[in-house]
Structures are given as structure tokens and as C-alpha cells.
Design an enzyme around this catalytic site. Structure first.
Site, PDB file in Angstrom:
ATOM      1  N   GLU A 114       0.846  -1.198   0.000  1.00 53.57           N
ATOM      2  CA  GLU A 114       0.000   0.000   0.000  1.00 53.57           C
ATOM      3  C   GLU A 114       0.880   1.246   0.000  1.00 53.57           C
ATOM      4  OE1 GLU A 114      -2.542  -0.226   3.430  1.00 53.57           O
ATOM      5  OE2 GLU A 114      -3.285  -2.217   2.899  1.00 53.57           O
ATOM      6  N   LYS A 116       2.283   4.558   1.436  1.00 50.72           N
ATOM      7  CA  LYS A 116       2.318   5.123   2.787  1.00 50.72           C
ATOM      8  C   LYS A 116       2.058   6.606   2.650  1.00 50.72           C
ATOM      9  CE  LYS A 116       4.809   5.029   7.136  1.00 50.72           C
ATOM     10  NZ  LYS A 116       4.666   6.424   7.532  1.00 50.72           N
ATOM     11  N   ASP A 118       1.422  10.367   3.627  1.00 45.46           N
ATOM     12  CA  ASP A 118       2.022  11.194   4.660  1.00 45.46           C
ATOM     13  C   ASP A 118       0.970  12.126   5.254  1.00 45.46           C
ATOM     14  OD1 ASP A 118       4.103  11.843   6.203  1.00 45.46           O
ATOM     15  OD2 ASP A 118       5.143  13.076   4.729  1.00 45.46           O
ATOM     16  N   TYR A 240      -7.556   2.322   5.497  1.00 44.59           N
ATOM     17  CA  TYR A 240      -6.721   1.154   5.190  1.00 44.59           C
ATOM     18  C   TYR A 240      -6.790   0.031   6.216  1.00 44.59           C
ATOM     19  CZ  TYR A 240      -3.466   4.201   7.818  1.00 44.59           C
ATOM     20  OH  TYR A 240      -2.904   5.044   8.719  1.00 44.59           O
ATOM     21  N   LYS A 328      10.522   2.689   3.252  1.00 40.50           N
ATOM     22  CA  LYS A 328      10.601   4.134   2.994  1.00 40.50           C
ATOM     23  C   LYS A 328      11.372   4.472   1.721  1.00 40.50           C
ATOM     24  CE  LYS A 328       9.072   6.130   6.959  1.00 40.50           C
ATOM     25  NZ  LYS A 328       9.662   7.186   7.727  1.00 40.50           N
ATOM     26  N   CYS A 422      18.249  47.881   5.673  1.00 39.16           N
ATOM     27  CA  CYS A 422      17.356  47.191   4.746  1.00 39.16           C
ATOM     28  C   CYS A 422      17.991  47.193   3.355  1.00 39.16           C
ATOM     29  CB  CYS A 422      16.010  47.898   4.715  1.00 39.16           C
ATOM     30  SG  CYS A 422      14.970  47.362   3.361  1.00 39.16           S
ATOM     31  N   CYS A 425      15.716  49.843   1.082  1.00 35.30           N
ATOM     32  CA  CYS A 425      15.644  51.294   1.308  1.00 35.30           C
ATOM     33  C   CYS A 425      16.854  51.821   2.065  1.00 35.30           C
ATOM     34  CB  CYS A 425      14.364  51.650   2.049  1.00 35.30           C
ATOM     35  SG  CYS A 425      14.330  51.048   3.752  1.00 35.30           S
ATOM     36  N   CYS A 440      12.192  45.602   8.520  1.00 29.79           N
ATOM     37  CA  CYS A 440      12.424  46.964   8.103  1.00 29.79           C
ATOM     38  C   CYS A 440      11.187  47.737   8.542  1.00 29.79           C
ATOM     39  CB  CYS A 440      12.572  47.026   6.583  1.00 29.79           C
ATOM     40  SG  CYS A 440      12.554  48.723   5.995  1.00 29.79           S
ATOM     41  N   CYS A 445       9.286  51.912   2.631  1.00 27.25           N
ATOM     42  CA  CYS A 445      10.340  51.109   2.015  1.00 27.25           C
ATOM     43  C   CYS A 445       9.870  50.583   0.656  1.00 27.25           C
ATOM     44  CB  CYS A 445      10.692  49.938   2.925  1.00 27.25           C
ATOM     45  SG  CYS A 445      11.730  48.702   2.131  1.00 27.25           S
TER      46      CYS A 445
HETATM   47  S1  IVH Z   1      -1.196   0.512   8.804  1.00 34.58           S
HETATM   48  C1  IVH Z   1      -0.567  -1.781  12.440  1.00 34.58           C
HETATM   49  N1  IVH Z   1      -1.287   1.438   6.363  1.00 34.58           N
HETATM   50  O1  IVH Z   1       2.019   5.172   8.876  1.00 34.58           O
HETATM   51  C2  IVH Z   1      -0.502  -0.987  11.227  1.00 34.58           C
HETATM   52  N2  IVH Z   1      -0.393   2.856   8.059  1.00 34.58           N
HETATM   53  O2  IVH Z   1       4.351   4.547  10.571  1.00 34.58           O
HETATM   54  C3  IVH Z   1      -0.828   0.437  11.459  1.00 34.58           C
HETATM   55  N3  IVH Z   1       0.267   5.090   7.275  1.00 34.58           N
HETATM   56  O3  IVH Z   1       0.432   5.322  11.994  1.00 34.58           O
HETATM   57  C4  IVH Z   1      -0.797   1.310  10.310  1.00 34.58           C
HETATM   58  N4  IVH Z   1      -0.286   4.791   5.174  1.00 34.58           N
HETATM   59  O4  IVH Z   1      -0.274   7.001  10.132  1.00 34.58           O
HETATM   60  C5  IVH Z   1      -0.932   1.690   7.637  1.00 34.58           C
HETATM   61  N5  IVH Z   1      -1.459   2.160   4.150  1.00 34.58           N
HETATM   62  C6  IVH Z   1      -1.124   2.395   5.418  1.00 34.58           C
HETATM   63  C7  IVH Z   1      -0.572   3.634   5.825  1.00 34.58           C
HETATM   64  C8  IVH Z   1      -0.211   3.821   7.158  1.00 34.58           C
HETATM   65  C9  IVH Z   1       0.205   5.635   6.068  1.00 34.58           C
HETATM   66  C10 IVH Z   1       0.806   5.740   8.482  1.00 34.58           C
HETATM   67  C11 IVH Z   1      -0.083   5.670   9.690  1.00 34.58           C
HETATM   68  C12 IVH Z   1       0.697   4.901  10.711  1.00 34.58           C
HETATM   69  C13 IVH Z   1       2.089   5.198  10.277  1.00 34.58           C
HETATM   70  C14 IVH Z   1       3.047   4.150  10.790  1.00 34.58           C
END
Ligand code: IVH
Length: 682
Positions: A114, A116, A118, A240, A328, A422, A425, A440, A445
Site C-alpha cells: 500500500e 504510505k 504522509d 486502510y 521508505k 534594509c 531602502c 524593516c 520602504c
Molecule cells: S497501517 C498496524 N497502512 O504510517 C498498522 N499505516 O508509521 C498500522 N500510514 O500510523 C498502520 N499509510 O499514520 C498503515 N497504508 C497504510 C498507511 C499507514 C500511512 C501511516 C499511519 C501509521 C504510520 C506508521
């Protein structure tokens, strides 16, 4: 390392990590990069493993996130909200896969990969299909109650969609009820990149600080005491997972994602199944290649063992499951040289140091300049002119200088000091070398004036097409404008004498200036550049006060009646209209013929003298549209219900405002009633 050193280092790491976790989770103002936090965290994990005698139960390695903030009610999670272990590269993932296979005694494991996202994780509880509570993760056990705020997010269903039966159940089949008694959806609240950019621009225009990245913006928006503020922020939600799961039809992560979709949640379309580690790494690579074209930020992949039975078998260690890992992306960082540090003067006189870099491509975007924020930041990071530095797009949007590469120094680097005068000016500036804000204070200015002109003429303000940065510079250099109202005295002859301007484009510009006189009041208020007043607040002020004269005469108490206007903003507005210089400017604009009230307030309208409050979610139009409609018909829109309110328009899931209206005996109408009154088509 001997045990004395280890003990010291562990204690230091524990306190540093706790402090950074608080900055990240509670204040939404991180001081260090995620990757740096992760590195410190790993160092602590390693040391605690080698010297378990120094590990304490409250160590950040045993906690998830941070304790909930006090101003929100606490919510105990039925099932703890866990965190994830991180894999920084392919080999770390392969080690994870090996551990999993070994523990399960399998040759190959089926995973789900999946994106991740942010953002910040959130749990949303439904009883009999109705949303009853939403909470943040908090420390994993106890989170913050953010129900009212989460209700304003459009991706979050207020009610679950009921399941339809599509097959005759067999004698021994489990059949899920159309709506579960309890359903605890979990997922990520996030802010897509483009709206994030826009929102930050608006904040900067209003003299507010920008959010560092979309994650901070999302967290800051959701942890608001006033849901109306959250509602005005472009938040989205991807589901998710779930908390407690009673449904025995759901046997895997893939089943679960399907179910979340069936109940009406947004589930990412980037999720892919993968048989074995090689397919996981392929899917991860693919995600990486899609990353730049996605409308939201992702910082990696989350890889989960698909089968729930296998997940149960693997179990979890104190803070994270053994069956999932976050894989990551490497940060988008590049090395380059700081050629110069220049100082920019903002509209409000704030001086910002900016690094001029040897141009470098970071994640596909050419970076030439990067803000250094302020002198304290420069000192903290020890950035010097001539340094080789690492540059990164923070939140992968705004370029940022991460750190100098000390090993590449040759002694020719020079330390930067803020200038005494500044740069625009040449007047002396206010500030000390150890202070954050340098200004300033010269109100005339030219650099500030230039920014003022550009803001005044911008699309969302007076919308004077043709008066952008270049034209502002030309006009100021030629001495055509010395203050804002001079814009309205410009002639075709004057403008056509400017560099590369023909008669035709000069005439067009004069026509645009003329047309701007009829811009709505909200645009004019925005254009004035009152500190802390952006587009949204300007619109609320226009609808509440109806004319610039009324706004100028308002007390701080009057101002605080307006939605989203707190004491600090109220004072800023009040102060603006106390200044002789500002009042003179407004008077000259009035003499130039600008419309200084809402059109409808000037000409009357069917809603004249009526005030409306909107509550709950509307189906046919956005609140902004509905507000504009009221204003265009001569009415007012207010954020809170009082005896003076004429109508409360209740959308679905209306909350406390509806109760207040009933209590005060204020007329409550539906959205359809409202549309009929307004003569608008439903
Ligand atoms: S599962 C036990 N799925 O990443 C599993 N987390 O570093 C719990 N996050 O707290 C999380 N995308 O805020 C899961 N597809 C995804 C995610 C995801 C982003 C975040 C979430 C979690 C953090 C963990």
C-alpha cells in the site's frame, strides 16, 4: 562503548526523542527531518538492545507517538493503534521477509503493498452504521476526540453504506449483516499537494506562517478547536484498516479493503497484491516511479502480510506488528553550493534570508533558491556562504537547505550576518543577531511597497490583469506610483512610455484598473493586506460588515463575532484601521471611485436585513457558494447563532448550532427551503 557512556547516550536520546515527538505530534512543528528522527530512534533501539539495563518503560522506543493534548477530550482505543517498523532499503525489507517466512515456516508469503500516505492516522467509530466518534492515534492507547472536525471531511461517510447480499448463503456460510453494530474504520487524514500549496500561499499572503509540509498542515487543521476552521481546509481521508473486527467473512487485508470500499470509504487505487518479496520490491519500485505524478505525498510503501490468520500467528512486539513494515523512499536530497545569501523584504517588512544556490535538480524540479527562514535557523544549522549543502524539497514541495556538508569545507566559507540596513531602502533595521524576526520598519520602504502593489493587484485581490511583478517594478522605477492609490491615476500615455509597452497593452491595463473599482468588498479587504487576514477571513468580514466603513468602525468585540476571528486577528484588524496612514489610503481609494460596500448592500436585495447561519453539510452546493448567494441577495452570513439570526439552514448531521437555534427559537430551514427562498434551482 562502555556502559557509562551508553547510559548517558541512552538518556540523552530518550529525552531528545521525546521532545521531538512532542513537537511533531502535539505542536505539529517538527524541528528535525523525519529521516533524522528515524536515525536517532534506531540508535536508541540498538543501544537499548545492547544495554537493556538502561532501557526504561517510558522510553520512546516503547511508546507510540505522543500523549494526547489536553484541550481535547480523551478517547481510549478499543484496540491499540500501533506504529510500524521501518525498512530504509531493499535489504532491510528482505531481512523482514526472511523473519516472517522463518516464523511461519513458509517458502513465500502473500503480501499487500500500500502507499504510505504522509498524513495523520485517525480512527472513526460507527454504531449501527452511524458515525459516532473520531479520534487521533495519540499515544496508541488514548487519542484525542476530534469527532466534530472529522465530520467536516468530505471523504468520511457520515453513514456507512449497507452491504447488499449478492449470493444465496450456503447452510454453513457466515453472512455479514448489511450494517455492523460496531465498525472502527482507520486510515489517514491527508492534504493533497496542490490545495496545500494554495493554502500556504494564502497564509503567506495574509502574513501568517506557512506549514512546513502537507502532513503538518493536515495535523494542524484537524486539531482545531473550531470545526469551522477544519471545514475550510482541503482535507481528505483514505481508509486502510479497522480496529476491532468481528466479521468472520473477512479473512485478509484484501477482503478488508474491499469491505471498506463497500461501506463507502475511499481506498487507494495504488494498493497492489504481491506474491513473495520480489513482487513486493517490484511494486515498491513502481510506486516510486508514480510518486511524482500523484496528487498527494507518499513517503514509501506499507507492506502487510495479507492473511489475517498468518497475521495472528506472527503477533506483535510492544509498539508494532510483526506482520507489517514501512518501506521508505530515500529522501529527495541533492548536494549543491550556497553561492550567496540574500535578504528579501516581505510586504510587512519582515526580512528573510534566502540562499542562492548553484542550480540543482531535486526530484525532477530545478532548485535555484531556498529559504533559510531566519538567522536562528542559519545559526542552528551552521550554514555558511560557500558551503556545500544538502538540499531537499521539504514535504517534497518547498526547497530547503537541510545541512552543510562539513567535510567539504576548505576554510573559504564565510559566516553570514543579518545586514544593519534594509537591502531595499537602506534604512536601519530592527532586530538583533540572536533574534528570529528582523524587520524593516520604514513604512515607505520600496521593497515593501512593491510587494504591496503585487498583492493588491493579484487575482484574488483587485484582479488587475497586467499588473504583476515586472510591471510593478517598472512603474515604481519610473516614479509613476508612490502609494497604492496612485494606481488609479495612471494614464495610457504614462504606461505606454514604459519599457516594451505599446499603446494597446497600456490601454488594456488602464481598462483593467478601471474595472477593478467594482471588485467585491471581500476582494478589496483582501487587497488591503491587513496582517493575518487572508481571502477567507476577508470574505467573512465582508459578509458580516457589508461595507468598509462599518468594518473600519468595528470594535475588537464586534470583530470577534465573525467566524474564525480570534483575539489576535481581531486586534490586527482593529489596529489596521487605527492607523492614520491606512485611513488616508482608504479615503483616497474612495475618491478614486472604488466600490466600498457589498453591491447588494448598496442596492438592497431580497435578503436585505436577514442573517443566515449554515450548519451541517449541504448537498447541493458548498458553504462558500451558499454564503456568496446570501451576500449577493443582500443578506449576511454569520458563523454563530444568536437571537439576531433570521434563519439557520440545517444540512445533514447538523450539530450544536441546530440545538442552539431550537433553544433560542430561531427559524430552522432545510437546504431546499433555502434554495427556494433564494430563487435558486435545486
Ligand atoms: S497501517 C498496524 N497502512 O504510517 C498498522 N499505516 O508509521 C498500522 N500510514 O500510523 C498502520 N499509510 O499514520 C498503515 N497504508 C497504510 C498507511 C499507514 C500511512 C501511516 C499511519 C501509521 C504510520 C506508521
Amino acid at each position: 562503548m562502555d556502559s557509562g557512556k551508553a547510559s548517558d547516550r541512552i538518556r540523552w536520546l530518550q529525552s531528545e526523542l521525546s521532545r521531538h515527538a512532542r513537537l511533531y505530534y502535539e505542536k505539529d512543528q517538527p524541528e528535525i527531518e523525519d529521516a533524522d528522527y528515524d536515525a536517532l530512534f534506531r540508535e536508541l533501539q540498538d543501544l537499548e538492545a545492547r544495554f537493556p539495563e538502561f532501557s526504561t518503560p517510558d522510553s520512546p522506543t516503547r511508546r507510540v507517538g505522543s500523549a494526547p493534548a489536553r484541550q481535547f477530550a480523551q478517547v481510549v482505543h478499543n484496540v491499540p493503534m500501533l506504529s510500524l517498523q521501518n525498512a530504509m532499503d531493499d535489504s532491510e525489507f528482505l531481512a523482514f521477509d526472511e523473519r516472517v517466512r522463518k516464523a511461519l515456516g513458509l517458502q513465500s508469503v502473500d503480501y499487500v503493498v500500500e502507499p504510505k500516505i504522509d498524513g495523520l492516522s485517525c480512527e472513526i467509530v460507527y454504531r449501527d452504521g452511524v458515525l459516532v466518534q473520531a479520534s487521533t492515534r495519540g499515544d496508541g492507547q488514548v487519542g484525542e476526540d476530534i469527532t466534530a472536525n472529522v465530520r467536516t471531511i468530505k471523504d468520511v461517510p457520515q453513514r456507512l453504506k449497507a452491504l447488499s447480499f449478492n449470493a444465496e448463503p450456503g447452510l454453513f456460510d457466515e453472512v455479514s449483516p448489511p450494517l455492523p453494530e460496531l465498525f472502527e474504520a482507520r486510515g489517514e487524514i491527508y492534504m493533497p499537494t496542490e490545495p496545500f500549496r494554495q493554502m500556504n500561499q494564502e497564509r503567506l499572503d495574509a502574513g501568517m506562517s506557512a506549514f512546513a509540509n502537507p502532513r503538518n498542515a493536515a495535523a494542524g487543521s484537524v486539531r482545531q478547536l473550531d470545526p469551522a476552521v477544519t471545514a475550510s481546509r482541503p482535507l481528505r481521508f483514505f481508509a486502510y484498516t479497522v480496529g476491532r473486527l468481528d466479521d468472520r467473512e473477512i479473512l485478509s487485508q484484501r477482503d478488508l479493503l474491499r469491505r471498506l470500499r463497500e461501506h463507502g470509504f475511499q481506498v487507494s487505487s495504488l494498493i497492489r497484491p504481491a506474491r513473495g518479496a520480489a513482487e513486493v520490491l517490484d511494486a515498491f519500485k513502481r510506486l516510486g516511479s508514480e510518486r511524482d505524478s500523484l496528487p498527494f505525498e507518499i513517503d514509501g510503501a506499507v507492506v502487510k502480510v495479507d492473511s489475517f490468520e498468518l497475521q495472528r500467528e506472527l503477533g506483535e512486539i510492544s509498539r508494532s506488528p510483526r506482520w507489517a513494515i514501512a518501506l521508505k523512499f530515500p529522501p529527495r536530497r541533492e548536494k549543491t553550493v550556497v553561492n550567496r545569501i540574500v535578504v528579501q523584504v516581505g510586504r510587512t517588512g519582515v526580512l528573510t534570508p534566502v540562499a542562492e544556490l548553484e542550480p540543482v535538480k531535486v526530484g525532477g524540479v530545478m532548485v535555484r533558491r531556498a529559504t533559510l527562514h531566519n538567522i536562528q535557523e542559519i545559526r542552528r544549522k551552521d550554514i555558511r556562504i560557500g558551503d556545500v549543502v544538502e538540499v531537499q524539497r521539504a514535504g517534497d514541495v518547498i526547497p530547503e537547505v537541510v545541512r552543510p556538508v562539513i567535510s567539504e569545507r576548505d576554510g573559504n566559507e564565510t559566516i553570514f550576518n543579518m545586514p544593519d540596513r534594509c537591502p531595499s531602502c537602506l534604512e536601519p533595521v530592527a532586530g538583533r543577531q540572536d533574534e528570529i524576526a528582523w524587520r524593516c520598519t520604514n513604512i515607505s520602504c520600496p521593497a515593501q511597497f512593491r510587494e504591496h502593489v503585487i498583492h493588491f493587484a493579484s487575482k484574488r485581490a483587485m484582479d488587475i490583469e497586467g499588473l504583476g511583478e515586472r510591471m510593478a517594478d517598472l512603474m515604481i522605477e519610473a516614479g509613476l506610483i508612490h502609494e497604492i492609490s496612485d494606481i488609479y491615476a495612471l494614464t495610457v500615455t504614462q504606461i505606454s512610455a514604459l519599457d516594451r509597452m505599446g499603446d494597446k497593452s497600456a490601454a488594456k491595463l488602464v481598462a483593467a484598473i478601471e474595472a477593478s473599482k467594482r471588485r467585491p468588498l471581500a476582494a478589496l479587504i483582501n487587497a488591503l493586506g491587513i496582517s493575518l487576514v487572508g481571502e477567507t477571513t476577508a470574505r467573512d468580514l465582508a459578509s458580516n460588515f457589508g461595507s468598509l466603513a462599518a468594518l473600519a468602525a468595528a470594535s475588537t468585540e464586534d470583530l470577534r463575532q465573525v467566524q474564525d476571528v480570534g483575539p489576535i486577528v481581531a486586534t490586527s484588524i482593529f489596529d489596521f484601521f487605527q492607523s492614520r496612514r491606512n485611513l488616508d489610503l482608504i479615503e483616497r481609494l474612495r475618491q478614486a471611485g472604488l466600490t466600498m460596500m457589498n453591491e447588494s448592500a448598496a442596492g438592497g436585495g431580497p435578503f436585505e436585513g436577514k442573517s443566515f447561519v449554515f450548519t451541517g453539510s449541504l448537498q447541493k452546493m458548498t458553504r462558500d457558494k451558499a454564503s456568496d448567494l446570501v451576500i449577493s441577495l443582500g443578506g449576511k452570513v454569520s458563523g454563530s447563532v444568536s437571537r439576531g439570526t433570521s434563519f439557520v439552514v440545517a444540512g445533514s448531521d447538523a450539530g450544536s448550532k441546530l440545538a442552539k437555534a431550537r433553544e433560542l427559537g430561531v427559524a430552522v430551514i432545510s437546504e431546499l427551503d433555502f434554495l427556494a427562498m433564494a430563487g435558486a434551482d435545486a
